[in-house]
Scaffold this active site. Structure first.
Site, PDB file in Angstrom:
ATOM      1  N   HIS A 131      49.256  34.434  42.737  1.00 52.44           N
ATOM      2  CA  HIS A 131      48.056  35.239  43.045  1.00 52.44           C
ATOM      3  C   HIS A 131      48.021  35.503  44.549  1.00 52.44           C
ATOM      4  CE1 HIS A 131      43.553  36.128  42.379  1.00 52.44           C
ATOM      5  NE2 HIS A 131      43.834  36.450  43.629  1.00 52.44           N
ATOM      6  N   HIS A 172      47.224  38.698  47.744  1.00 51.45           N
ATOM      7  CA  HIS A 172      46.851  40.047  48.181  1.00 51.45           C
ATOM      8  C   HIS A 172      47.781  40.436  49.318  1.00 51.45           C
ATOM      9  CE1 HIS A 172      43.009  39.980  45.929  1.00 51.45           C
ATOM     10  NE2 HIS A 172      43.130  38.676  46.118  1.00 51.45           N
ATOM     11  N   LYS A 230      44.382  42.647  35.834  1.00 53.12           N
ATOM     12  CA  LYS A 230      43.353  41.916  36.549  1.00 53.12           C
ATOM     13  C   LYS A 230      41.968  42.419  36.190  1.00 53.12           C
ATOM     14  CE  LYS A 230      41.548  39.059  39.479  1.00 53.12           C
ATOM     15  NZ  LYS A 230      41.864  38.767  40.877  1.00 53.12           N
ATOM     16  N   HIS A 252      38.931  37.208  37.496  1.00 49.23           N
ATOM     17  CA  HIS A 252      38.050  36.717  38.556  1.00 49.23           C
ATOM     18  C   HIS A 252      36.786  36.235  37.842  1.00 49.23           C
ATOM     19  CE1 HIS A 252      36.427  36.595  42.748  1.00 49.23           C
ATOM     20  NE2 HIS A 252      35.335  36.434  42.016  1.00 49.23           N
ATOM     21  N   HIS A 303      41.978  31.287  40.772  1.00 48.34           N
ATOM     22  CA  HIS A 303      41.337  30.561  41.882  1.00 48.34           C
ATOM     23  C   HIS A 303      40.117  29.764  41.437  1.00 48.34           C
ATOM     24  CE1 HIS A 303      39.005  34.252  41.710  1.00 48.34           C
ATOM     25  NE2 HIS A 303      39.899  34.953  42.377  1.00 48.34           N
ATOM     26  N   ASP A 321      45.783  33.098  46.609  1.00 49.07           N
ATOM     27  CA  ASP A 321      44.703  34.039  46.912  1.00 49.07           C
ATOM     28  C   ASP A 321      44.656  34.361  48.407  1.00 49.07           C
ATOM     29  OD1 ASP A 321      42.742  35.837  46.279  1.00 49.07           O
ATOM     30  OD2 ASP A 321      41.127  34.369  46.188  1.00 49.07           O
TER      31      ASP A 321
END
Ligand code: DOR
Ligand code: ZN
Length: 344
Positions: A13, A15, A99, A136, A174, A247
Site C-alpha cells: 500500500h 502513494h 480501492k 479505506h 492501514h 501508506d
C-alpha cells in the site's frame, strides 16, 4: 553491529503520486521494495485499466536507470464502476486490486462510493474473478467520533459486505485499532489487513507533542497506546493475515502546514528500517521477513522475490526537509534519527 538479511520485501500500500513528486519519492520505495500496490487517488483518479496502464508507464519512466521495480496497479472504485470494468482490469494482468474510498473519508476521496451498495455489481465481479477489494475502512458520518470511525465502519459496513460477498478477497488497509486487529484475526482467510510503520511506532500523543504536529497527521488518525500495542502484537504474531503496507503518502509541506492541513505521512525513505525498529521493540525481528516479504505475496497469489536486502543497526540522522521539484517534503523522523540502515 546487528545485521538482518531478508528476502526483498514488497509494499502492499503506497502513494507514489505523479510528476515531480513521483520523481522524488519513487527511488525511496524502489530501493527497498521489489513491488508495490500503488494507490489510485490521483487528481483525477485512476478509474480505468487504460488509466492504470498509462500511470504504470509514467512510474516506469520515472525509475532511475539500473533500478528494478514492479508497480502493481489499482483502480479507484466510483459509483459508476461496472462489472465489465472489473473483468477488463483482471484480464489486463496489470491491475491487482480495486480501492474503495468512502466518498469524503480521506485525501482525494471525493470520487469514491457515495453509498456502499452502489458498488455491488463491481463487488460481485471481483468475487467472481478473484480481484481483491482494498478498503479505506472509516465511516464518514460526521456524528461519529474521529477516533471511532474505523471500529464503526467494521460493524456498519464491513460485516454486512462480507455477508453479501462471502468469497470476496478483502484487504482492510492501514488498520489502526484493537477492534480491527481482533476482527481480522477471527475472520475467514479471505480477509487480511495491512499495517503501517507509523501506526506501529506512534500513538496519538505524537500529534500534540509540544504543539500541533501536522506531519504526524494521517488517516485513519493515530490512536491511543492500547491500540498501538494491539497492532504491534498482530504484526509480530506470525499470522499471515497481517502484512506490510506503508501508506507512505507524500504531500508538499505547505499543504500539511496549513489552517486545514491534509492527511498523509511520508515514510518511504526509511520504511523497512522503521518496521525493523517496531519489530525489535516487540523482540520479534525474526518475524519481520514473513510480514514484509511473504504474507502479502501469499494473499495476492504472487511469487516470492528472489533477491535479498540487508539491514544494519546503525543510527542515521535525517534533515528537516528535502526538496521535491519546486516543493518541499518533510519526512517522518525529520530532524531526528532512524536506528536501522539499509546496506547498499
Ligand atoms: O493519511 C492518508 N493519506 N490517508 C489516506 O487514506 C490517503 C493518504 C493520501 O493520499 O495522502
Ligand atoms: Zn493510503
Amino acid at each position: 553491529m546487528k545485521h538482518l538479511t531478508l528476502r526483498r520485501p514488497d509494499d502492499w500500500h503506497v502513494h507514489l503520486r505523479d510528476g515531480e513528486m513521483l520523481q522524488r519519492v519513487l527511488p525511496d520505495t524502489a530501493k527497498r521494495f521489489a513491488r508495490a500496490i500503488v494507490m489510485p487517488n490521483l487528481k483525477p483518479p485512476v478509474r480505468t485499466t487504460a488509466d492504470a496502464q498509462a500511470y504504470r508507464e509514467r512510474i516506469l519512466a520515472a525509475l532511475p536507470s539500473g533500478m528494478s521495480f514492479d508497480p502493481l496497479m489499482t483502480l479507484y472504485l466510483t459509483d459508476r464502476t461496472s462489472a465489465d470494468d472489473i473483468l477488463l482490469a483482471k484480464a489486463s494482468g496489470c491491475v491487482h486490486g480495486i480501492k474503495y474510498y468512502p466518498a469524503g473519508a480521506t485525501t482525494n476521496s471525493d470520487a469514491g462510493l457515495t453509498r456502499i451498495q452502489l458498488g455491488d455489481d463491481a463487488f460481485a465481479a471481483m468475487q467472481a474473478c478473484g480481484m481483491p477489494l482494498l478498503i479505506h475502512g472509516e465511516v464518514t458520518d460526521p456524528s461519529v467520533d474521529v477516533f471511532d470511525r474505523e471500529a464503526v465502519f467494521i460493524e456498519r459496513y464491513l460485516i454486512p459486505l462480507m455477508q453479501r460477498f462471502p468469497r470476496l478477497k478483502i484487504v482492510l488497509e492501514h488498520i489502526t485499532t484493537q477492534q480491527a486487529a481482533d476482527f481480522v484475526a477471527q475472520a475467514p482467510a479471505n480477509l487480511a489487513a495491512t499495517i503501517t510503520p507509523h501506526h506501529l511506532l506512534y500513538n496519538r500523543n505524537a500529534l500534540f507533542r509540544g504543539g500541533l504536529r501536522p506531519h504526524h497527521y494521517c488517516l485513519p488518525v493515530l490512536k491511543r497506546e492500547t491500540h498501538r500495542l494491539a497492532l504491534l502484537r498482530a504484526a509480530t504474531s506470525g499470522n499471515p493475515k497481517f502484512f506490510l503496507g506503508t501508506d507512505s503518502a507524500p504531500h508538499p509541506r505547505h499543504d500539511k502546514e496549513s489552517a486545514c492541513g491534509c492527511a498523509g505521512i511520508y515514510s518511504a525513505h526509511a520504511a523497512i528500517e522503521l518496521y525493523a525498529e517496531a519489530f525489535e521493540q516487540a523482540d520479534a525481528l525474526s518475524r519481520l521477513e514473513d510480514f514484509a516479504s511473504h504474507f502479502g505475496a501469499d494473499f495476492y497469489e504472487l511469487p516470492y522475490n528472489q533477491e535479498h536486502i540487508t539491514l544494519v543497526q546503525q543510527t542515521r540522522h535525517l534533515p528537516d526537509t528535502w526538496p521535491a521539484g519546486d516543493e518541499t517534503l518533510v519526512p517522518l523522523r525529520a530532524g531526528e534519527a532512524v536506528h536501522w540502515q539499509l546496506v547498499d
